[in-house]
Structure formats: structure tokens, C-alpha cells
Design a protein around this motif. Sequence first.
Motif, PDB file in Angstrom:
ATOM      1  N   ALA A   5       0.832  -1.208   0.000  1.00 25.74           N
ATOM      2  CA  ALA A   5       0.000   0.000   0.000  1.00 25.74           C
ATOM      3  C   ALA A   5       0.868   1.260   0.000  1.00 25.74           C
ATOM      4  O   ALA A   5       0.582   2.228  -0.721  1.00 25.74           O
ATOM      5  N   ARG A   6       1.939   1.236   0.776  1.00 27.64           N
ATOM      6  CA  ARG A   6       2.839   2.395   0.820  1.00 27.64           C
ATOM      7  C   ARG A   6       3.524   2.601  -0.530  1.00 27.64           C
ATOM      8  O   ARG A   6       3.657   3.726  -1.016  1.00 27.64           O
ATOM      9  N   LEU A   7       3.951   1.505  -1.175  1.00 28.25           N
ATOM     10  CA  LEU A   7       4.597   1.618  -2.486  1.00 28.25           C
ATOM     11  C   LEU A   7       3.629   2.141  -3.543  1.00 28.25           C
ATOM     12  O   LEU A   7       4.019   2.939  -4.404  1.00 28.25           O
ATOM     13  N   LEU A   8       2.375   1.710  -3.478  1.00 25.31           N
ATOM     14  CA  LEU A   8       1.367   2.225  -4.414  1.00 25.31           C
ATOM     15  C   LEU A   8       1.154   3.724  -4.224  1.00 25.31           C
ATOM     16  O   LEU A   8       1.081   4.482  -5.201  1.00 25.31           O
ATOM     17  N   ALA A   9       1.048   4.155  -2.976  1.00 25.69           N
ATOM     18  CA  ALA A   9       0.860   5.584  -2.700  1.00 25.69           C
ATOM     19  C   ALA A   9       2.067   6.398  -3.175  1.00 25.69           C
ATOM     20  O   ALA A   9       1.910   7.455  -3.799  1.00 25.69           O
ATOM     21  N   LYS A  10       3.268   5.894  -2.916  1.00 24.57           N
ATOM     22  CA  LYS A  10       4.467   6.604  -3.374  1.00 24.57           C
ATOM     23  C   LYS A  10       4.535   6.634  -4.898  1.00 24.57           C
ATOM     24  O   LYS A  10       4.961   7.623  -5.490  1.00 24.57           O
ATOM     25  N   GLY A  11       4.110   5.536  -5.539  1.00 24.36           N
ATOM     26  CA  GLY A  11       4.096   5.492  -6.996  1.00 24.36           C
ATOM     27  C   GLY A  11       3.139   6.514  -7.582  1.00 24.36           C
ATOM     28  O   GLY A  11       3.452   7.178  -8.577  1.00 24.36           O
TER      29      GLY A  11
ATOM     30  N   SER B  23      11.464   8.736  -3.064  1.00 27.09           N
ATOM     31  CA  SER B  23      10.665   7.545  -2.762  1.00 27.09           C
ATOM     32  C   SER B  23      11.550   6.326  -2.530  1.00 27.09           C
ATOM     33  O   SER B  23      11.331   5.558  -1.596  1.00 27.09           O
ATOM     34  N   ALA B  24      12.562   6.152  -3.363  1.00 24.67           N
ATOM     35  CA  ALA B  24      13.453   4.994  -3.238  1.00 24.67           C
ATOM     36  C   ALA B  24      14.349   5.102  -2.004  1.00 24.67           C
ATOM     37  O   ALA B  24      14.578   4.115  -1.306  1.00 24.67           O
ATOM     38  N   VAL B  25      14.833   6.287  -1.718  1.00 27.17           N
ATOM     39  CA  VAL B  25      15.753   6.471  -0.596  1.00 27.17           C
ATOM     40  C   VAL B  25      15.035   6.326   0.748  1.00 27.17           C
ATOM     41  O   VAL B  25      15.599   5.787   1.704  1.00 27.17           O
ATOM     42  N   THR B  26      13.800   6.760   0.834  1.00 24.08           N
ATOM     43  CA  THR B  26      13.082   6.720   2.114  1.00 24.08           C
ATOM     44  C   THR B  26      12.437   5.375   2.404  1.00 24.08           C
ATOM     45  O   THR B  26      11.870   5.186   3.473  1.00 24.08           O
ATOM     46  N   GLU B  27      12.529   4.436   1.501  1.00 22.01           N
ATOM     47  CA  GLU B  27      11.915   3.116   1.705  1.00 22.01           C
ATOM     48  C   GLU B  27      12.875   2.208   2.450  1.00 22.01           C
ATOM     49  O   GLU B  27      13.846   1.721   1.901  1.00 22.01           O
ATOM     50  N   THR B  28      12.623   2.024   3.731  1.00 19.22           N
ATOM     51  CA  THR B  28      13.451   1.134   4.538  1.00 19.22           C
ATOM     52  C   THR B  28      12.567   0.271   5.424  1.00 19.22           C
ATOM     53  O   THR B  28      11.458   0.661   5.785  1.00 19.22           O
ATOM     54  N   ALA B  29      13.063  -0.866   5.780  1.00 16.14           N
ATOM     55  CA  ALA B  29      12.327  -1.778   6.658  1.00 16.14           C
ATOM     56  C   ALA B  29      12.466  -1.336   8.112  1.00 16.14           C
ATOM     57  O   ALA B  29      13.445  -0.696   8.495  1.00 16.14           O
TER      58      ALA B  29
END
Length: 189
Positions: free
Chosen positions: A102-108, A130-136
Motif C-alpha cells: 500500500a505504501r509503495l502504491l501511494a508513493k508510486g 521515494s526509493a531512498v526513504t523506503e526502509t524496513a
Amino acid sequence: MDAGRQSPRQNADGGGDVVVIHELGHIATKSTEEFVFPFGRQVIRFSFPVIRKHYNSYMGQTGLTDTKNGGFYPADNVQNMDEIARTTLEDRRGRLLAKESARLLAKGQLTEQAYQNFGPLGGLAANIYSAVTETADTRSWTLLPEAYFVTRTHFAPGSHTVKSSTGGRIGKITTIQVDKGKLLLLRDS
């Protein structure tokens, strides 16, 4: 055993029980597993937490030694914190993947809007952000031990000198006072 009850051994010789809680090793930490792949005009970074299997960090005996008579009382593993952490993470895996998707869809969608509203440079900036802020989420209880072991034994009343060993590491040599019908609780970490 309830604190107010006495075991038959205690009634027979008037002694008491000694319980030692041993804390072994350090709990495994979470790390990040990630995949990066292109999707249209975007670069998607998919990141999720994992706990990798590691081998016991302790070797050797765990227990309590009575220094007077040389008797060794081994400990039993009562809780494996690594296994609890791993199982808990696996139980949450589906929810984590759903939230991540869901987070990836919103960022997309936001990145696409940036391409439309601000042109290629705005879209590129949004894509990079978007790519840099995506962390587990790799927060974990790193102060917990890997496992808890417990030694429980019975001693005659009086003063005893005992030596605890945890994972083969010799701990403290302690003089303890065992009282009739009492439970003495010690911690060795």
C-alpha cells in the motif's frame, strides 16, 4: 511451587530450594532484505525486515556447582528468545507485506503526479526520494538475551558456597544462606 507450600524434600531435611536464572547470549537482530526493480518510469525499492538464523553463541555447561561436594546441577532451557522473535516476525509477515504494498502504491502515485505536474526533473526527484526513504523497520529488543536457562536444586539448611556457570563461562562464586522451607532466587547473566 507456591511460595507458601513446602515440598516433601523440604519437610524431610528442613532445607530449601535454590533457583538460578541464567541469561545466555544476545538476541538476533533484525536486518533488511530489499529488492530494487524498474516499473515504468519509476524505480521501486521493496524493503522488509528479516531475522536470520544464527547458531547458539554459547558453548559449554550451564548450571550450578556446589563447591563443597563438587555436585553439578544442570540448567534447563526454559525460553528461547530468538525463536520467539523469529516466529513473531513470521506471523506478522502478511500484514507487513500488505502495508508495504500500500505504501509503495501511494508513493508510486505521488511520483506520477510529480512527473505530470513538475516535469521530468520533478518526477526524478520524487522517484529518488521515494526509493531512498523506503526502509524496513529493523527495531528489535537487542538488550534481551538469546535464551533463558533455569537451574533449580535443593540444599540442606545452612551456608553453602556455589559457583554458577553460564554457557561454559564461569560466573560468580557466591556464598548463599539456605533457610528452612525458603526459596532463594539468584540471577546469572
